[in-house]
Scaffold this motif. Structure first.
Motif, PDB file in Angstrom:
ATOM      1  N   PHE A  75       0.868  -1.174   0.000  1.00 35.86           N
ATOM      2  CA  PHE A  75       0.000   0.000   0.000  1.00 35.86           C
ATOM      3  C   PHE A  75       0.902   1.219   0.000  1.00 35.86           C
ATOM      4  O   PHE A  75       1.702   1.413   0.920  1.00 35.86           O
ATOM      5  N   ILE A  76       0.800   2.045  -1.031  1.00 34.96           N
ATOM      6  CA  ILE A  76       1.694   3.200  -1.161  1.00 34.96           C
ATOM      7  C   ILE A  76       1.130   4.333  -0.322  1.00 34.96           C
ATOM      8  O   ILE A  76       0.437   5.241  -0.796  1.00 34.96           O
ATOM      9  N   GLY A  77       1.413   4.210   0.968  1.00 30.61           N
ATOM     10  CA  GLY A  77       0.910   5.133   1.969  1.00 30.61           C
ATOM     11  C   GLY A  77       1.353   4.616   3.322  1.00 30.61           C
ATOM     12  O   GLY A  77       2.136   3.660   3.413  1.00 30.61           O
ATOM     13  N   PRO A  78       0.872   5.210   4.389  1.00 30.94           N
ATOM     14  CA  PRO A  78       1.289   4.800   5.732  1.00 30.94           C
ATOM     15  C   PRO A  78       0.669   3.472   6.145  1.00 30.94           C
ATOM     16  O   PRO A  78      -0.259   2.977   5.489  1.00 30.94           O
ATOM     17  N   PRO A  79       1.140   2.903   7.254  1.00 30.87           N
ATOM     18  CA  PRO A  79       0.519   1.672   7.767  1.00 30.87           C
ATOM     19  C   PRO A  79      -0.946   1.917   8.138  1.00 30.87           C
ATOM     20  O   PRO A  79      -1.335   3.038   8.473  1.00 30.87           O
ATOM     21  N   ALA A  80      -1.722   0.851   8.081  1.00 24.64           N
ATOM     22  CA  ALA A  80      -3.140   0.971   8.426  1.00 24.64           C
ATOM     23  C   ALA A  80      -3.331   1.514   9.835  1.00 24.64           C
ATOM     24  O   ALA A  80      -4.272   2.274  10.103  1.00 24.64           O
ATOM     25  N   SER A  81      -2.420   1.150  10.746  1.00 23.30           N
ATOM     26  CA  SER A  81      -2.541   1.618  12.127  1.00 23.30           C
ATOM     27  C   SER A  81      -2.416   3.135  12.212  1.00 23.30           C
ATOM     28  O   SER A  81      -3.129   3.797  12.983  1.00 23.30           O
ATOM     29  N   ALA A  82      -1.516   3.727  11.410  1.00 21.54           N
ATOM     30  CA  ALA A  82      -1.351   5.184  11.418  1.00 21.54           C
ATOM     31  C   ALA A  82      -2.564   5.874  10.811  1.00 21.54           C
ATOM     32  O   ALA A  82      -3.011   6.926  11.284  1.00 21.54           O
ATOM     33  N   ILE A  83      -3.111   5.274   9.752  1.00 19.62           N
ATOM     34  CA  ILE A  83      -4.307   5.854   9.127  1.00 19.62           C
ATOM     35  C   ILE A  83      -5.464   5.841  10.112  1.00 19.62           C
ATOM     36  O   ILE A  83      -6.194   6.835  10.255  1.00 19.62           O
ATOM     37  N   ALA A  84      -5.655   4.713  10.800  1.00 19.83           N
ATOM     38  CA  ALA A  84      -6.761   4.600  11.756  1.00 19.83           C
ATOM     39  C   ALA A  84      -6.609   5.599  12.887  1.00 19.83           C
ATOM     40  O   ALA A  84      -7.585   6.248  13.298  1.00 19.83           O
ATOM     41  N   LEU A  85      -5.393   5.748  13.397  1.00 24.05           N
ATOM     42  CA  LEU A  85      -5.168   6.651  14.518  1.00 24.05           C
ATOM     43  C   LEU A  85      -5.380   8.101  14.121  1.00 24.05           C
ATOM     44  O   LEU A  85      -6.127   8.845  14.761  1.00 24.05           O
ATOM     45  N   MET A  86      -4.761   8.518  13.018  1.00 23.88           N
ATOM     46  CA  MET A  86      -4.878   9.917  12.600  1.00 23.88           C
ATOM     47  C   MET A  86      -6.219  10.200  11.927  1.00 23.88           C
ATOM     48  O   MET A  86      -6.634  11.356  11.831  1.00 23.88           O
ATOM     49  N   GLY A  87      -6.905   9.166  11.461  1.00 23.64           N
ATOM     50  CA  GLY A  87      -8.224   9.353  10.865  1.00 23.64           C
ATOM     51  C   GLY A  87      -9.296   9.637  11.899  1.00 23.64           C
ATOM     52  O   GLY A  87     -10.359  10.170  11.574  1.00 23.64           O
ATOM     53  N   ALA A 141       4.520   9.892   2.560  1.00 23.42           N
ATOM     54  CA  ALA A 141       4.260  11.335   2.489  1.00 23.42           C
ATOM     55  C   ALA A 141       2.960  11.637   3.217  1.00 23.42           C
ATOM     56  O   ALA A 141       1.949  10.969   3.011  1.00 23.42           O
ATOM     57  N   GLY A 142       2.978  12.650   4.074  1.00 22.67           N
ATOM     58  CA  GLY A 142       1.778  13.052   4.811  1.00 22.67           C
ATOM     59  C   GLY A 142       1.830  14.526   5.127  1.00 22.67           C
ATOM     60  O   GLY A 142       2.860  15.180   4.926  1.00 22.67           O
ATOM     61  N   THR A 143       0.733  15.043   5.624  1.00 24.68           N
ATOM     62  CA  THR A 143       0.638  16.472   5.901  1.00 24.68           C
ATOM     63  C   THR A 143       0.044  16.705   7.283  1.00 24.68           C
ATOM     64  O   THR A 143      -0.985  16.119   7.621  1.00 24.68           O
TER      65      THR A 143
END
Length: 652
Positions: free
Chosen positions: A105-117, A274-276
């Protein structure tokens, strides 16, 4: 030594899909596009190495269909998935599903997405790492009553925000505590429609704030750097429309401090890619900044950072996902020059920026000379109401801010999109506003100044150009022998009489009809019209009934009063409610025979992820209701009729 992917599936559409495909091509990586039936002829489909149909037009059945996306990756031999932005880009379940399927997945780990989401958990997490956060409600899953209580404790004005998702969807600024209940309900409805989750939080609203975000880049080896800031304060309805890098507001010390806070926010969630990190900053005190949220994906506005750093962020997303280590430290990052981006959207400023649609009849997008256009458009392709309204991004780069501004205004004037009303002309005028030129920005500037940046009516020269096109169509062409019958020329000449000009009744939607004659100085070609009016020469692009100039477009049609009176337009009046935009009726709150109050919400029409409430024009009785929930409607289609009480009683 890492190995780059051979094949990458791009799980998105439009300009971001085209953008990602461009970098894949430059790296020699095979690209796979996906498309719904509505996008079968889209530009991203044509530019990819291969493409896979994933379902019918609705996003829920195509671009949000995870099994279909994974099957497309399996069938094409893709080793990785790039989610772009929007759709599933910040969906932790999709990221995990890709990983479980053996795909990178060309993005962060699922755990980071869930936390910051989860904006509530995100604020708690970054605060533990010393990052300042905006005061607001605490706890997840708050009821409507608890949200109202928190809002009253904080004190209005407050901002209602969906805990999931981003992009301004579902956000509501509430200044009057009396309407909190209604606004909470609307925010939940929009959040549920956009993200499938209606959890809300409340935050203190900071008046005249600036929106500044920091681009971060992290690898899987523990290295995190920031790539400077972007100023994103020019927004409309909480949606960014102009972004620039760097910001005139920050000095080096504040830039370094905010950059370090962004790096800590990324570390707090184990970020990779990459993130913002987005901050809200009081314009009067830039050193007082607050974390708002982290976007765990590539941002729409990433090109401005690319231009001032010289880095291709999509390339580094790919390299990091393939396991590469960042080859530079923070001190190696330098910012050179200035870049500004404008988002061109399918919306009509003359109709309150409501979503528009149509078929792209003529297209010209500037490239080169310090100008870059990222676009998903091509001629002949329809723009519908199912997806996001953004069509393209025009980006200008220069050694300083004044140069970048000047180049971007010129580039927007050179942008031609006929067949679909856009905001390009509005953006060009916004960029010339004195406060924008001086850098005196805040997130409320566009709302305060928008009315003055929308032309009042249609310029006379537009009707003159349209009349010239009508006259040109009447001119007979020479026969094979080169002879033209002089009596067939529409000159207005008559026997024994005075030469009379030919008059053409014309109209633009929403504007009173005009009767116009073509100027004698007009020149018409298949793609352009030139007219001289009051000593000024005007040049227009044209296609059929569409005329364009300096980013503005007009759809000028012949006006037949008899035909208009017999059509649905003849029913229009103070009692008639028509669709303000092409879209889908999502809510119907009344039935025929219901008595309603003035301003009462009757229906909700949604288009391009935007809700528009149709309210009663006055107190009365619903005498006609021509739609049901789920119905697709065209712009100006009659939805309902509300007769004043006295008339309704008389009719009964």
């Amino acid at each position: 030594m890492t190995t780059m992917f051979d094949t990458v599936l791009v799980a998105n559409r439009g300009e971001i899909a085209v953008r990602v495909i461009r970098t894949l091509r430059e790296l020699g990586v095979r690209s796979v596009a996906v498309f719904s039936d509505a996008d079968a002829d889209a530009r991203h489909v044509r530019e990819a190495d291969t493409a896979v149909r994933i379902g019918p037009p609705p996003a829920a059945e195509s671009y949000l269909n995870v099994p279909a996306l994974l099957e497309a990756a399996r069938r094409t031999g893709a080793q990785a998935v790039h989610p772009g932005y929007g759709f599933l880009a910040e969906n932790a379940e999709f990221a995990q599903a890709c990983t479980d399927a053996g795909l990178a997945f060309i993005g962060p780990p699922a755990s980071a997405i869930a936390l910051m989401g989860d904006k509530i958990r995100a604020k708690e997490t970054v605060a533990a790492y010393g990052v300042p956060v905006v005061p607001g409600s605490s706890g997840s899953g708050l009821t409507d009553a608890q949200l109202e209580e928190s809002a009253r404790e904080i004190g209005t004005p407050v901002l209602l925000k969906p805990s999931a998702g981003g992009g301004g969807k579902g956000m509501r600024l509430v200044r009057d505590a009396a309407v909190l209940g209604e606004e909470i309900a609307a925010a939940r409805r929009e959040a549920r429609a956009s993200f499938g989750d209606d959890t809300l939080l409340v935050e203190r609203w900071i008046d005249r704030p600036r929106h500044i975000e920091i681009q971060v880049l992290a690898d899987a080896h523990g290295n995190v750097v920031h790539l400077g800031e972007r100023e994103c304060s020019l927004q409309r309805r909480h949606q960014k429309i102009i972004e620039e890098a760097p910001s005139v507001l920050l000095d080096e010390a504040t830039r370094a401090a905010m950059g370090e806070a962004a790096v800590q926010a990324a570390r707090s969630c184990g970020y990779v890619g990459a993130g913002t990190v987005e901050f809200i900053v009081p314009g009067s005190d830039p050193s007082s900044y607050y974390f708002m949220e982290m976007n765990t994906r590539l941002q729409v506005e990433h090109p401005v950072t690319e231009l001032i750093t010289g880095l291709d962020l999509v390339e580094w997303q790919l390299r990091v996902a393939a396991g590469e280590q960042l080859p530079y430290a923070q001190e190696d990052i330098t910012l050179t020059g200035w870049a500004i981006e404008a988002r061109v959207c399918a919306e009509d400023p003359s109709r309150g920026f409501l979503p528009s649609g149509g078929t792209v009849l003529a297209l010209s997008e500037p490239q080169g000379g310090g100008v870059r256009t990222d676009s998903g458009l091509s001629e002949g392709v329809p723009v519908g109401s199912l997806y996001d309204p953004m069509l393209s991004k025009v980006i200008a780069y220069g050694p300083d801010r004044a140069t970048a501004l000047r180049k971007l205004r010129a580039a927007l004037a050179d942008t031609v999109i006929l067949g679909v009303p856009t905001n390009a002309g509005f953006l060009r005028r916004l960029l010339a506003h004195p406060d924008v030129v001086s850098g005196n920005l805040d997130t409320g500037l566009v709302a305060r100044e928008a009315e003055g940046l929308v032309p009042d009516g249609v310029p006379d020269e537009v009707y003159a150009a349209a009349a010239a096109v009508r006259l040109d169509a009447l001119v007979p062409r020479p026969d094979a022998g080169g002879w033209t019958d002089p009596f067939s020329v529409p000159s207005g000449w008559r026997t024994g009489g005075v030469r009379a000009p030919l008059l053409f009744p014309l109209r633009v939607a929403g504007v009173e009809p005009v009767t116009q004659s073509a100027p004698a100085s007009a020149a018409v070609t298949p793609t352009r019209v030139t007219v001289e009016l009051d000593g000024v020469t005007h040049h227009f692009h044209r296609n059929g009934d569409w005329l364009g100039r300096d980013g503005d477009t007009w759809h000028v049609q012949d006006h037949d009063p008899v035909e208009a009176s017999l059509s649905g337009a003849g029913r229009a009046g103070a009692d008639t409610l028509a669709a303000p935009m092409p879209g889908t009726v999502t809510v119907v709150k009344v039935a025929v025979g219901d008595e309603v109050e003035a301003g009462q919400s009757l229906l909700v029409v949604e288009a391009m992820k935007m809700e528009h409430v149709i309210s009663a024009p006055h107190a009365g009785t619903v005498t006609e209701l021509d739609v049901t929930a789920g119905a697709t409607v065209a712009m100006d289609q009659i939805l309902a009729v509300v007769a004043p009480l006295a008339e309704a009683e008389g009719a009964s």
